[in-house]
Every structure is written in structure tokens, then in C-alpha cells.
Motif scaffolding. Structure first.
Motif, PDB file in Angstrom:
ATOM      1  N   ASN A 144       0.849  -1.190   0.000  1.00  0.00           N
ATOM      2  CA  ASN A 144       0.000   0.000   0.000  1.00  0.00           C
ATOM      3  C   ASN A 144       0.884   1.239   0.000  1.00  0.00           C
ATOM      4  OD1 ASN A 144      -1.783   2.096   0.566  1.00  0.00           O
ATOM      5  ND2 ASN A 144      -3.033   0.861   1.931  1.00  0.00           N
ATOM      6  N   VAL A 145       0.865   1.995  -1.102  1.00  0.00           N
ATOM      7  CA  VAL A 145       1.742   3.163  -1.228  1.00  0.00           C
ATOM      8  C   VAL A 145       1.369   4.281  -0.263  1.00  0.00           C
ATOM      9  CG1 VAL A 145       2.287   2.655  -3.636  1.00  0.00           C
ATOM     10  CG2 VAL A 145       0.378   4.180  -3.099  1.00  0.00           C
ATOM     11  N   LEU A 146       0.196   4.198   0.367  1.00  0.00           N
ATOM     12  CA  LEU A 146      -0.230   5.248   1.289  1.00  0.00           C
ATOM     13  C   LEU A 146       0.421   5.132   2.659  1.00  0.00           C
ATOM     14  CD1 LEU A 146      -4.072   5.350   0.535  1.00  0.00           C
ATOM     15  CD2 LEU A 146      -2.255   6.738  -0.471  1.00  0.00           C
ATOM     16  N   TRP A 147       1.090   4.012   2.921  1.00  0.00           N
ATOM     17  CA  TRP A 147       1.682   3.796   4.242  1.00  0.00           C
ATOM     18  C   TRP A 147       3.196   3.664   4.127  1.00  0.00           C
ATOM     19  CZ3 TRP A 147      -0.767   4.600   8.676  1.00  0.00           C
ATOM     20  CH2 TRP A 147      -2.160   4.530   8.708  1.00  0.00           C
ATOM     21  N   ALA A 148       3.837   4.724   3.717  1.00  0.00           N
ATOM     22  CA  ALA A 148       5.305   4.823   3.710  1.00  0.00           C
ATOM     23  C   ALA A 148       5.942   3.602   3.038  1.00  0.00           C
ATOM     24  CB  ALA A 148       5.816   5.044   5.131  1.00  0.00           C
ATOM     25  N   ASP A 149       6.805   2.872   3.777  1.00  0.00           N
ATOM     26  CA  ASP A 149       7.596   1.801   3.176  1.00  0.00           C
ATOM     27  C   ASP A 149       6.775   0.589   2.759  1.00  0.00           C
ATOM     28  OD1 ASP A 149       9.969   3.225   3.361  1.00  0.00           O
ATOM     29  OD2 ASP A 149      10.411   2.468   5.371  1.00  0.00           O
ATOM     30  N   GLU A 150       5.523   0.538   3.137  1.00  0.00           N
ATOM     31  CA  GLU A 150       4.681  -0.566   2.686  1.00  0.00           C
ATOM     32  C   GLU A 150       4.525  -0.549   1.170  1.00  0.00           C
ATOM     33  OE1 GLU A 150       0.172  -2.190   3.083  1.00  0.00           O
ATOM     34  OE2 GLU A 150       0.985  -1.183   4.859  1.00  0.00           O
ATOM     35  N   GLY A 151       4.821   0.582   0.551  1.00  0.00           N
ATOM     36  CA  GLY A 151       4.720   0.687  -0.898  1.00  0.00           C
ATOM     37  C   GLY A 151       5.929   0.175  -1.663  1.00  0.00           C
ATOM     38  N   PHE A 152       6.906  -0.396  -0.977  1.00  0.00           N
ATOM     39  CA  PHE A 152       8.144  -0.837  -1.633  1.00  0.00           C
ATOM     40  C   PHE A 152       7.891  -1.741  -2.832  1.00  0.00           C
ATOM     41  CE2 PHE A 152      11.409  -4.174  -2.021  1.00  0.00           C
ATOM     42  CZ  PHE A 152      12.492  -3.403  -2.392  1.00  0.00           C
ATOM     43  N   GLY A 153       7.077  -2.771  -2.658  1.00  0.00           N
ATOM     44  CA  GLY A 153       6.851  -3.723  -3.747  1.00  0.00           C
ATOM     45  C   GLY A 153       6.227  -3.077  -4.958  1.00  0.00           C
ATOM     46  N   VAL A 154       5.256  -2.197  -4.722  1.00  0.00           N
ATOM     47  CA  VAL A 154       4.590  -1.497  -5.818  1.00  0.00           C
ATOM     48  C   VAL A 154       5.577  -0.602  -6.558  1.00  0.00           C
ATOM     49  CG1 VAL A 154       2.824   0.215  -6.377  1.00  0.00           C
ATOM     50  CG2 VAL A 154       2.337  -1.596  -4.717  1.00  0.00           C
ATOM     51  N   ARG A 155       6.432   0.088  -5.812  1.00  0.00           N
ATOM     52  CA  ARG A 155       7.408   0.974  -6.463  1.00  0.00           C
ATOM     53  C   ARG A 155       8.448   0.185  -7.260  1.00  0.00           C
ATOM     54  NH1 ARG A 155       3.909   4.790  -6.558  1.00  0.00           N
ATOM     55  NH2 ARG A 155       3.671   6.023  -4.650  1.00  0.00           N
ATOM     56  N   CYS A 156       8.735  -1.044  -6.849  1.00  0.00           N
ATOM     57  CA  CYS A 156       9.682  -1.869  -7.608  1.00  0.00           C
ATOM     58  C   CYS A 156       9.117  -2.227  -8.980  1.00  0.00           C
ATOM     59  CB  CYS A 156      10.015  -3.146  -6.839  1.00  0.00           C
ATOM     60  SG  CYS A 156      11.153  -2.930  -5.449  1.00  0.00           S
ATOM     61  N   VAL A 157       7.865  -2.703  -9.033  1.00  0.00           N
ATOM     62  CA  VAL A 157       7.313  -3.076 -10.345  1.00  0.00           C
ATOM     63  C   VAL A 157       7.060  -1.838 -11.196  1.00  0.00           C
ATOM     64  CG1 VAL A 157       6.343  -5.282  -9.620  1.00  0.00           C
ATOM     65  CG2 VAL A 157       4.944  -3.225  -9.443  1.00  0.00           C
ATOM     66  N   GLU A 158       6.783  -0.721 -10.552  1.00  0.00           N
ATOM     67  CA  GLU A 158       6.615   0.532 -11.289  1.00  0.00           C
ATOM     68  C   GLU A 158       7.903   0.878 -12.019  1.00  0.00           C
ATOM     69  OE1 GLU A 158       6.475   5.055  -9.774  1.00  0.00           O
ATOM     70  OE2 GLU A 158       4.782   3.847  -9.066  1.00  0.00           O
ATOM     71  N   ARG A 159       9.018   0.840 -11.298  1.00  0.00           N
ATOM     72  CA  ARG A 159      10.318   1.142 -11.922  1.00  0.00           C
ATOM     73  C   ARG A 159      10.655   0.122 -13.010  1.00  0.00           C
ATOM     74  NH1 ARG A 159      15.170   3.053  -9.621  1.00  0.00           N
ATOM     75  NH2 ARG A 159      13.810   4.448  -8.423  1.00  0.00           N
ATOM     76  N   LEU A 160      10.418  -1.142 -12.717  1.00  0.00           N
ATOM     77  CA  LEU A 160      10.741  -2.195 -13.679  1.00  0.00           C
ATOM     78  C   LEU A 160       9.948  -2.024 -14.970  1.00  0.00           C
ATOM     79  CD1 LEU A 160      12.218  -4.858 -14.309  1.00  0.00           C
ATOM     80  CD2 LEU A 160      10.282  -6.063 -13.266  1.00  0.00           C
ATOM     81  N   ALA A 161       8.653  -1.797 -14.848  1.00  0.00           N
ATOM     82  CA  ALA A 161       7.803  -1.661 -16.035  1.00  0.00           C
ATOM     83  C   ALA A 161       8.154  -0.428 -16.854  1.00  0.00           C
ATOM     84  CB  ALA A 161       6.339  -1.620 -15.625  1.00  0.00           C
ATOM     85  N   GLN A 162       8.605   0.625 -16.187  1.00  0.00           N
ATOM     86  CA  GLN A 162       8.921   1.864 -16.887  1.00  0.00           C
ATOM     87  C   GLN A 162      10.271   1.817 -17.597  1.00  0.00           C
ATOM     88  OE1 GLN A 162       8.554   4.567 -13.575  1.00  0.00           O
ATOM     89  NE2 GLN A 162       6.440   5.095 -14.079  1.00  0.00           N
ATOM     90  N   THR A 163      11.113   0.857 -17.220  1.00  0.00           N
ATOM     91  CA  THR A 163      12.480   0.860 -17.739  1.00  0.00           C
ATOM     92  C   THR A 163      12.863  -0.392 -18.518  1.00  0.00           C
ATOM     93  OG1 THR A 163      13.320  -0.056 -15.649  1.00  0.00           O
ATOM     94  CG2 THR A 163      13.289   2.347 -15.866  1.00  0.00           C
ATOM     95  N   THR A 164      12.040  -1.446 -18.455  1.00  0.00           N
ATOM     96  CA  THR A 164      12.448  -2.728 -19.033  1.00  0.00           C
ATOM     97  C   THR A 164      11.287  -3.382 -19.765  1.00  0.00           C
ATOM     98  OG1 THR A 164      13.907  -3.022 -17.105  1.00  0.00           O
ATOM     99  CG2 THR A 164      13.614  -4.917 -18.548  1.00  0.00           C
ATOM    100  N   ALA A 165      11.546  -3.871 -20.964  1.00  0.00           N
ATOM    101  CA  ALA A 165      10.520  -4.550 -21.759  1.00  0.00           C
ATOM    102  C   ALA A 165      10.801  -6.049 -21.793  1.00  0.00           C
ATOM    103  CB  ALA A 165      10.492  -3.992 -23.176  1.00  0.00           C
ATOM    104  N   PHE A 166       9.719  -6.820 -21.791  1.00  0.00           N
ATOM    105  CA  PHE A 166       9.821  -8.276 -21.881  1.00  0.00           C
ATOM    106  C   PHE A 166       8.889  -8.775 -22.976  1.00  0.00           C
ATOM    107  CE2 PHE A 166      10.756  -7.281 -17.422  1.00  0.00           C
ATOM    108  CZ  PHE A 166      11.963  -7.941 -17.238  1.00  0.00           C
ATOM    109  N   GLY A 167       9.032 -10.046 -23.297  1.00  0.00           N
ATOM    110  CA  GLY A 167       8.122 -10.678 -24.233  1.00  0.00           C
ATOM    111  C   GLY A 167       6.771 -10.929 -23.589  1.00  0.00           C
ATOM    112  N   PRO A 168       5.831 -11.469 -24.355  1.00  0.00           N
ATOM    113  CA  PRO A 168       4.462 -11.648 -23.859  1.00  0.00           C
ATOM    114  C   PRO A 168       4.325 -12.669 -22.741  1.00  0.00           C
ATOM    115  CG  PRO A 168       4.732 -12.685 -26.010  1.00  0.00           C
ATOM    116  CD  PRO A 168       5.973 -11.898 -25.764  1.00  0.00           C
ATOM    117  N   ASN A 169       5.363 -13.441 -22.487  1.00  0.00           N
ATOM    118  CA  ASN A 169       5.280 -14.453 -21.423  1.00  0.00           C
ATOM    119  C   ASN A 169       5.592 -13.881 -20.044  1.00  0.00           C
ATOM    120  OD1 ASN A 169       7.985 -14.215 -22.501  1.00  0.00           O
ATOM    121  ND2 ASN A 169       8.569 -15.893 -21.146  1.00  0.00           N
TER     122      ASN A 169
END
Length: 201
Positions: free
Chosen positions: A11-36
Motif C-alpha cells: 500500500n503506497v499510502l503507508w510509507a515503506d509498505e509501498g516498496f513492492g509497488v514501487r519496484c514493479v513501477e520502476r521495472l515496467a517503466q524501464t524494461t521490456a519483456f516478451g508476452p510471457n
């Protein structure tokens, strides 16, 4: 090629609880993968994530987990050990523990065979409206590097082009918009307004 779900929860509303969400956010914005490979912000959806697990042969999860370790420590847990570590501490009362999600998927017979948890020990969880603490934010890129290593072990490598951001949250709560536009603690009631919640009667 295996079908892989790369999932960030919290949950990004509770400080560090948002860590996991921010990781996939960065990954999706910077790295492309195939459809799998699907990169997904799972937020606090809990059991609503079950259909995504059903489609996956392998699951990589980013999350803030209270392991009782020094703040900012990354800990990687794999396969059969993941369910017990996911239940180390439910990060919020309103969030279905992901341990329950995995247990349900196992019960229904479609839990991914390969499980990887990349967890970060939080600094602060009680700051409603707060962003990631610097120590935890600094672990996003190292956590992504670990995920990339695990994907490479499965024979999966990035492809050219922009990443797929369609499975992320609304742009208004992306890290840059959320943290840059957030009022200071002095201007916002994040820990209780003394006018209505006095420390002493």
C-alpha cells in the motif's frame, strides 16, 4: 518459455509498505519483456490476484516484509519457504495477507511451481500519506537486479523497447506524482491533528 508473473504488492499510502509497488513501477517503466512476462502492480488486491497466479508458471514478488532485520535489508526467499515468510507480518489490517493468496492457490491446484520473494525490511510503516524512506527507496534498483538474475536463470531476458505499463496503478499515484505533490507533515494530518487528538486530556 515459462509464463512469469512479476508482482509488486503493498500500500503506497503507508510509507515503506509501498516498496513492492514501487519496484514493479520502476521495472515496467524501464524494461521490456516478451508476452510471457507480466509485470503487475498488485497493490492490496489480495484474493483478486488469484487469476493471475493461475496463468503463471513462475512468480516473483516484491514486498515490504518485517523480518526483524536491520532496516533496508533485502532478503530473498524461494519456493517452499515463501508462504511462511509472506506471513511473517501482515503489513496492514485491510490487506489480505499474500500468504493466504498462495495458500488458496495451492488448495485450488494452480500455484506457480517457482516462487521467489524479494523482500525489504521497512524503516517506517505508520506514516499515513508518507512516501518511501530513503533507505528503502535505495533498495529498489538492487531488488530489480535480483529479479533480473532470477529471470535470466529461467532463460528470460529483456527485449528492446519500452516496458508495458498498462498493469500499473493510475499515474496520479505513481511515485514521482505522489511524493512530489504530497504536502509536508506540517501541512497535512498524517499522524493525527493535535487540535482534535490532543496528547493529553
Amino acid at each position: 518459455m515459462p509464463s512469469v508473473l512479476v508482482l509488486g504488492i503493498g500500500n503506497v499510502l503507508w510509507a515503506d509498505e509501498g516498496f513492492g509497488v514501487r519496484c514493479v513501477e520502476r521495472l515496467a517503466q524501464t524494461t521490456a519483456f516478451g508476452p510471457n512476462v507480466k509485470v503487475l502492480d498488485g497493490g492490496t488486491q489480495g484474493l483478486y490476484l488469484l487469476p493471475f497466479l493461475e496463468e503463471a508458471d513462475a512468480l516473483i514478488v516484491f514486498d515490504a516484509v518485517d523480518y526483524g532485520l536491520p532496516a533496508g535489508t533485502l532478503k530473498i526467499v524461494e519456493d517452499k519457504d515463501v508462504p511462511s515468510f509472506m506471513g511473517a507480518k501482515k503489513m496492514s489490517l485491510h490487506q489480505t495477507g499474500f500468504q493466504d493468496v498462495i495458500a488458496t492457490a495451492q488448495l485450488m491446484g494452480y500455484c506457480p511451481e517457482r516462487l521467489v520473494l524479494i523482500g525489504c525490511q521497512p524503516v517506517e510503516l505508520e506514516d499515513y500519506g508518507g512516501g518511501l524512506r530513503d533507505l528503502v527507496a535505495a533498495r529498489i534498483d538492487p531488488a530489480i537486479e535480483i529479479a533480473m538474475q532470477k529471470l535470466a536463470e529461467m532463460g528470460i531476458h529483456p527485449i528492446e523497447g519500452e516496458g508495458d505499463t498498462s498493469n500499473l496503478a493510475d499515474p496520479s499515484i505513481m511515485r514521482s506524482a505522489y511524493e512530489d505533490g504530497r504536502p509536508s507533515e506540517e501541512d497535512a494530518c498524517r499522524t493525527g491533528d493535535h487540535r482534535f487528538f490532543p496528547e493529553s486530556a
